[in-house]
Write a protein that holds these residues in place. Structure first.
Motif, PDB file in Angstrom:
ATOM      1  N   LEU A   1       8.333   2.411   6.316  1.00 40.70           N
ATOM      2  CA  LEU A   1       7.359   1.692   7.141  1.00 40.70           C
ATOM      3  C   LEU A   1       8.708   1.167   8.799  1.00 40.70           C
ATOM      4  CD1 LEU A   1       4.738  -0.318   4.800  1.00 40.70           C
ATOM      5  CD2 LEU A   1       4.234   1.517   6.366  1.00 40.70           C
ATOM      6  N   GLU A   2       9.370   0.351   8.250  1.00 41.25           N
ATOM      7  CA  GLU A   2      10.066   0.161   9.221  1.00 41.25           C
ATOM      8  C   GLU A   2      10.332   1.561   9.823  1.00 41.25           C
ATOM      9  OE1 GLU A   2      13.447  -2.039   7.526  1.00 41.25           O
ATOM     10  OE2 GLU A   2      12.088  -4.197   6.975  1.00 41.25           O
ATOM     11  N   ILE A   3      11.052   2.442  10.450  1.00 42.99           N
ATOM     12  CA  ILE A   3      11.647   3.251  10.343  1.00 42.99           C
ATOM     13  C   ILE A   3      10.038   3.817  11.776  1.00 42.99           C
ATOM     14  CG2 ILE A   3      12.129   5.293   9.801  1.00 42.99           C
ATOM     15  CD1 ILE A   3      14.108   5.034   8.114  1.00 42.99           C
ATOM     16  N   SER A   4       9.588   3.880  10.915  1.00 41.46           N
ATOM     17  CA  SER A   4       8.052   4.627  11.544  1.00 41.46           C
ATOM     18  C   SER A   4       7.687   3.882  12.815  1.00 41.46           C
ATOM     19  CB  SER A   4       6.978   5.389  10.852  1.00 41.46           C
ATOM     20  OG  SER A   4       6.825   3.721   9.627  1.00 41.46           O
ATOM     21  N   GLU A   5       7.584   2.505  12.379  1.00 37.91           N
ATOM     22  CA  GLU A   5       6.731   1.438  13.175  1.00 37.91           C
ATOM     23  C   GLU A   5       7.941   1.937  14.508  1.00 37.91           C
ATOM     24  OE1 GLU A   5       5.634  -1.806  10.994  1.00 37.91           O
ATOM     25  OE2 GLU A   5       3.611  -0.041  10.524  1.00 37.91           O
TER      26      GLU A   5
ATOM     27  N   GLU B   1       0.839  -1.037   0.255  1.00 41.79           N
ATOM     28  CA  GLU B   1      -0.035  -0.141   0.264  1.00 41.79           C
ATOM     29  C   GLU B   1       1.086   1.339   0.060  1.00 41.79           C
ATOM     30  OE1 GLU B   1      -2.721  -0.655   3.681  1.00 41.79           O
ATOM     31  OE2 GLU B   1      -3.600  -1.777   2.512  1.00 41.79           O
ATOM     32  N   LYS B   2       1.625   1.396   0.542  1.00 41.09           N
ATOM     33  CA  LYS B   2       2.485   2.236   0.897  1.00 41.09           C
ATOM     34  C   LYS B   2       3.955   2.350  -0.153  1.00 41.09           C
ATOM     35  CE  LYS B   2       5.249   5.670   2.967  1.00 41.09           C
ATOM     36  NZ  LYS B   2       4.310   6.507   3.857  1.00 41.09           N
ATOM     37  N   ALA B   3       4.184   1.610  -1.378  1.00 41.37           N
ATOM     38  CA  ALA B   3       5.063   1.054  -3.097  1.00 41.37           C
ATOM     39  C   ALA B   3       3.402   1.977  -3.199  1.00 41.37           C
ATOM     40  CB  ALA B   3       5.408   0.735  -3.036  1.00 41.37           C
ATOM     41  N   HIS B   4       2.205   1.990  -3.704  1.00 37.56           N
ATOM     42  CA  HIS B   4       1.097   2.034  -4.150  1.00 37.56           C
ATOM     43  C   HIS B   4       1.379   3.985  -4.166  1.00 37.56           C
ATOM     44  CE1 HIS B   4      -1.908   2.148  -7.334  1.00 37.56           C
ATOM     45  NE2 HIS B   4      -2.477   2.985  -6.283  1.00 37.56           N
ATOM     46  N   SER B   5       1.108   4.037  -3.214  1.00 38.85           N
ATOM     47  CA  SER B   5       0.946   5.903  -2.180  1.00 38.85           C
ATOM     48  C   SER B   5       2.207   6.748  -2.293  1.00 38.85           C
ATOM     49  CB  SER B   5       0.751   5.786  -0.872  1.00 38.85           C
ATOM     50  OG  SER B   5       0.794   7.064  -0.641  1.00 38.85           O
ATOM     51  N   ILE B   6       3.674   5.773  -3.026  1.00 39.80           N
ATOM     52  CA  ILE B   6       5.125   7.014  -3.125  1.00 39.80           C
ATOM     53  C   ILE B   6       4.715   6.248  -4.818  1.00 39.80           C
ATOM     54  CG2 ILE B   6       7.391   6.177  -3.228  1.00 39.80           C
ATOM     55  CD1 ILE B   6       7.018   5.229  -0.558  1.00 39.80           C
ATOM     56  N   TRP B   7       3.674   5.429  -5.734  1.00 40.86           N
ATOM     57  CA  TRP B   7       4.277   5.679  -6.956  1.00 40.86           C
ATOM     58  C   TRP B   7       3.033   6.742  -7.428  1.00 40.86           C
ATOM     59  CZ3 TRP B   7      -0.230   3.346  -9.450  1.00 40.86           C
ATOM     60  CH2 TRP B   7      -0.128   2.755 -11.314  1.00 40.86           C
ATOM     61  N   GLU B   8       2.369   6.965  -7.091  1.00 36.97           N
ATOM     62  CA  GLU B   8       1.272   7.544  -7.070  1.00 36.97           C
ATOM     63  C   GLU B   8       1.348   9.756  -6.511  1.00 36.97           C
ATOM     64  OE1 GLU B   8      -1.950   6.478  -5.034  1.00 36.97           O
ATOM     65  OE2 GLU B   8      -3.189   5.308  -6.908  1.00 36.97           O
ATOM     66  N   GLU B   9       2.544   8.955  -5.588  1.00 34.02           N
ATOM     67  CA  GLU B   9       2.689  10.534  -5.703  1.00 34.02           C
ATOM     68  C   GLU B   9       3.987  10.887  -6.457  1.00 34.02           C
ATOM     69  OE1 GLU B   9       4.549  10.631  -1.316  1.00 34.02           O
ATOM     70  OE2 GLU B   9       2.405  10.306  -0.511  1.00 34.02           O
ATOM     71  N   ALA B  10       4.727  10.380  -7.052  1.00 36.68           N
ATOM     72  CA  ALA B  10       6.229  10.105  -8.187  1.00 36.68           C
ATOM     73  C   ALA B  10       5.085  10.813  -9.616  1.00 36.68           C
ATOM     74  CB  ALA B  10       6.929   8.734  -8.068  1.00 36.68           C
ATOM     75  N   GLY B  11       3.791  10.954 -10.125  1.00 40.45           N
ATOM     76  CA  GLY B  11       2.708  10.753 -11.027  1.00 40.45           C
ATOM     77  C   GLY B  11       2.792   9.272 -12.155  1.00 40.45           C
ATOM     78  N   CYS B  12       2.644   8.361 -11.044  1.00 40.25           N
ATOM     79  CA  CYS B  12       2.415   6.921 -11.434  1.00 40.25           C
ATOM     80  C   CYS B  12       3.531   7.149 -12.859  1.00 40.25           C
ATOM     81  CB  CYS B  12       1.209   6.945 -12.156  1.00 40.25           C
ATOM     82  SG  CYS B  12       0.045   7.348 -10.754  1.00 40.25           S
ATOM     83  N   PRO B  13       4.750   6.891 -12.757  1.00 43.99           N
ATOM     84  CA  PRO B  13       5.642   6.999 -14.057  1.00 43.99           C
ATOM     85  C   PRO B  13       5.595   4.615 -14.285  1.00 43.99           C
ATOM     86  CG  PRO B  13       7.093   6.441 -12.014  1.00 43.99           C
ATOM     87  CD  PRO B  13       5.514   7.110 -11.846  1.00 43.99           C
ATOM     88  N   GLU B  14       6.190   4.859 -15.505  1.00 42.01           N
ATOM     89  CA  GLU B  14       5.605   3.368 -16.436  1.00 42.01           C
ATOM     90  C   GLU B  14       7.091   3.012 -15.914  1.00 42.01           C
ATOM     91  OE1 GLU B  14       6.853   1.596 -20.549  1.00 42.01           O
ATOM     92  OE2 GLU B  14       6.110   3.796 -20.277  1.00 42.01           O
ATOM     93  N   GLY B  15       6.920   1.015 -15.296  1.00 42.30           N
ATOM     94  CA  GLY B  15       7.321   0.181 -14.489  1.00 42.30           C
ATOM     95  C   GLY B  15       6.347  -0.176 -13.023  1.00 42.30           C
ATOM     96  N   GLY B  16       5.253   0.484 -12.786  1.00 41.35           N
ATOM     97  CA  GLY B  16       4.145   0.170 -11.996  1.00 41.35           C
ATOM     98  C   GLY B  16       4.988   0.511 -10.082  1.00 41.35           C
TER      99      GLY B  16
END
Length: 102
Positions: free
Chosen positions: A42-46, A15-30
């Motif tokens: 996540l490891e740092i925040s948790e 979910e976090k990877a998807h969020s970062i990808w969206e913030e980056a403008g949904c570049p090709e490569g997924g």
């Protein structure tokens, strides 16, 4: 970490990877290129205190083994400063005898 907790963590990483990808403008490569960054965030925040151990806290109790880490910077067969390297003007020519003719 048990299997259920691991699966839950991996779901949050995705979910976090998807969020970062969206913030980056949904570049090709997924989302896949963002998985490692998401896992680290996540490891740092948790567990924000994980990197704040003192030296005394990081030493195992008496009787427990210390973990040794091999020096990953060394390259077998290489020498410092080219100690064993002969430069072209210093190279010696060596005559190699030909095998006898039958």
């Amino acid at each position: 970490m048990d299997a259920k907790a691991f699966a839950d963590f991996e779901r949050r990483v995705a979910e976090k990877a998807h969020s970062i990808w969206e913030e980056a403008g949904c570049p090709e490569g997924g989302e896949q290129p963002y998985v490692d960054r998401a896992r680290a965030l996540l490891e740092i925040s948790e567990n924000p205190e994980a990197g704040r151990l003192t030296i005394a806290q990081s030493i195992p109790p008496r009787g427990e083994p210390l973990l040794a880490v091999e020096n990953q910077g060394e390259m077998p067969g290489l020498t410092d400063q080219g100690d064993d390297q002969l430069f072209p003007e210093e190279q010696q020519s060596v005559e190699v005898p030909l095998p006898p003719k039958d």
